[in-house]
Design an enzyme around this catalytic site. Structure first.
Site: not given
Ligand code: NAD
Length: 354
Positions: A135, A189, A221, A245, A249
């Site tokens: 980001y 990952k 994942d 992020d 959520d």
């Protein structure tokens, strides 16, 4: 304890009033001072994060925030949008650790879209790194380049972390786990991204400093799947900015009740900004029906993480559990057979339970 109180916009002032009443009832040595942030600040001063608010926020031990935003400011120039105030304060205070619990009280198990037996009693904490990762990484952009023999638009971002950035967020997760069930799951990952191989290596190294906390690793994942399949296997999950992020959520929606979810954003010295995970809910603002429990639970997080007062934090959380057990429900979590109450009455019930 110096607390900067920022009620904000929409339902912010209504829910904050109840959180402040709860804080006062605890009879702690607290100094509270209120200031403007968001749309109300734009209206009063022309800036979403005015100088007076900055001064107060910098001097305080903790900041308690309602919510900011609303349709009346959506067409303002970018510099005068309420969200700018939120980004401004987070950046200025150096808040790199975002803590979002996803708790589903057994009494609210029907609020989730998942089967009650999968989610009832869920209590996990997502720790998300907030100031690094793809980001913020440079270089980034969209350029025209010659690729595969043709000139075409080319979009790129850069994922990067230093080992010190990884270590400090891991430490936040391990410390938080010590206040809970002593289990940390680090999400990466590493099978594809070198940056997250470093994440895993540093997580493993940092874990050695916390032999009393069980550390596991999971690929992102799989973590996304496991959160839906068997979320109660987790205690603390820690991950980078982008994965966090998305996973935070996902985790918050396991509970189905946005009006119940607090959050904390911390700096290196446990100074924190505490706020509900929901927004300013302009559709119900001023009606006295908003659920104040996420903000009241944010007070509990503030007591735990900034003021290290576990007893007071536990008292507040215990009072919230009690009012749910007594059947008090605001409109957002109402089910037939329960007692429907407004914002103020819910605050009254929590005070009585305290
Ligand atoms: P929202 O969270 O404000 O509302 C979504 C839905 O949930 C609405 O139907 C609302 O009525 C309901 N809701 C939210 N909180 C509730 C509560 N405490 N009690 C009962 N019901 C509640 O999200 P939105 O509608 O997408 O955004 C509204 C405004 O809030 C926008 O201006 C947005 O930018 C802003 N926002 C601010 C923050 C923040 O301050 N941290 C976060 C998200 C959105």
């Amino acid at each position: 304890m110096k607390i900067c109180v920022l009620p904000g916009d929409g339902i912010g002032p209504e829910i904050m009033a109840e959180a402040v009443r709860v804080l006062k009832a605890l009879d702690l040595k607290i100094e509270m001072e209120e200031a403007l942030l968001g749309g109300c600040a734009v209206d009063a001063t022309g800036s979403p994060y005015p100088d007076a608010t900055q001064k107060l926020a910098l001097a305080a031990d903790a900041v308690l925030l309602g919510a900011v935003g609303g349709p009346q400011w959506d067409n303002n120039p970018r510099e005068q949008r309420p969200e700018r105030g939120l980004l401004g304060i987070r950046k200025q205070l150096g808040l790199f650790a975002n803590l979002r619990p996803a708790i589903l009280y057994p009494e609210l198990a029907n609020a989730s879209t998942l089967k009650p037996e999968v989610v009832a009693g869920l209590d996990i904490l997502i720790v998300r790194e907030l100031t690094g990762d793809i980001y913020f990484g440079q270089p980034r952009g969209i350029e025209v380049r010659e690729v595969d023999g043709q000139k075409q638009r080319f979009g790129f971002n850069t994922m990067h972390y230093t080992e010190s950035e990884i270590r400090r967020i891991l430490r936040v997760a391990f410390e938080a786990a010590r206040k809970r069930s002593r289990k940390v799951c680090s999400v990466d990952k590493m099978n594809v991204l070198e940056c997250t191989q470093l994440w895993r290596d540093v997580a493993t190294e940092t874990g050695k400093e916390y032999p009393d906390v069980e550390l596991s690793h999971m690929l992102v994942d799989n973590a996304a799947m496991q959160l839906v399949k068997n979320p109660k296997q987790f205690d603390v999950m820690v991950t980078g900015n982008m994965f966090g992020d998305i996973l935070s959520d996902e985790a918050s929606m396991l509970t189905g009740s946005i009006g119940m979810l607090p959050s904390a954003s911390l700096d290196a010295d446990n100074k924190g900004l505490y706020e509900p995970s929901h927004g300013s809910a302009p559709d119900i603002a001023g009606k006295g029906v908003a659920n104040p429990l996420a903000t009241i639970l944010s007070v509990a997080m503030m007591l735990r993480y900034t003021f290290a007062n576990e007893a007071a934090a536990g008292r507040v959380e215990g009072a919230v559990k009690k009012v749910l057990g007594q059947g008090f429900r605001t409109g957002d979590i109402f089910e037939p057979g329960m007692k429907k109450v407004g914002t103020r009455e819910m605050g009254d019930a929590v005070l009585a339970a305290l």
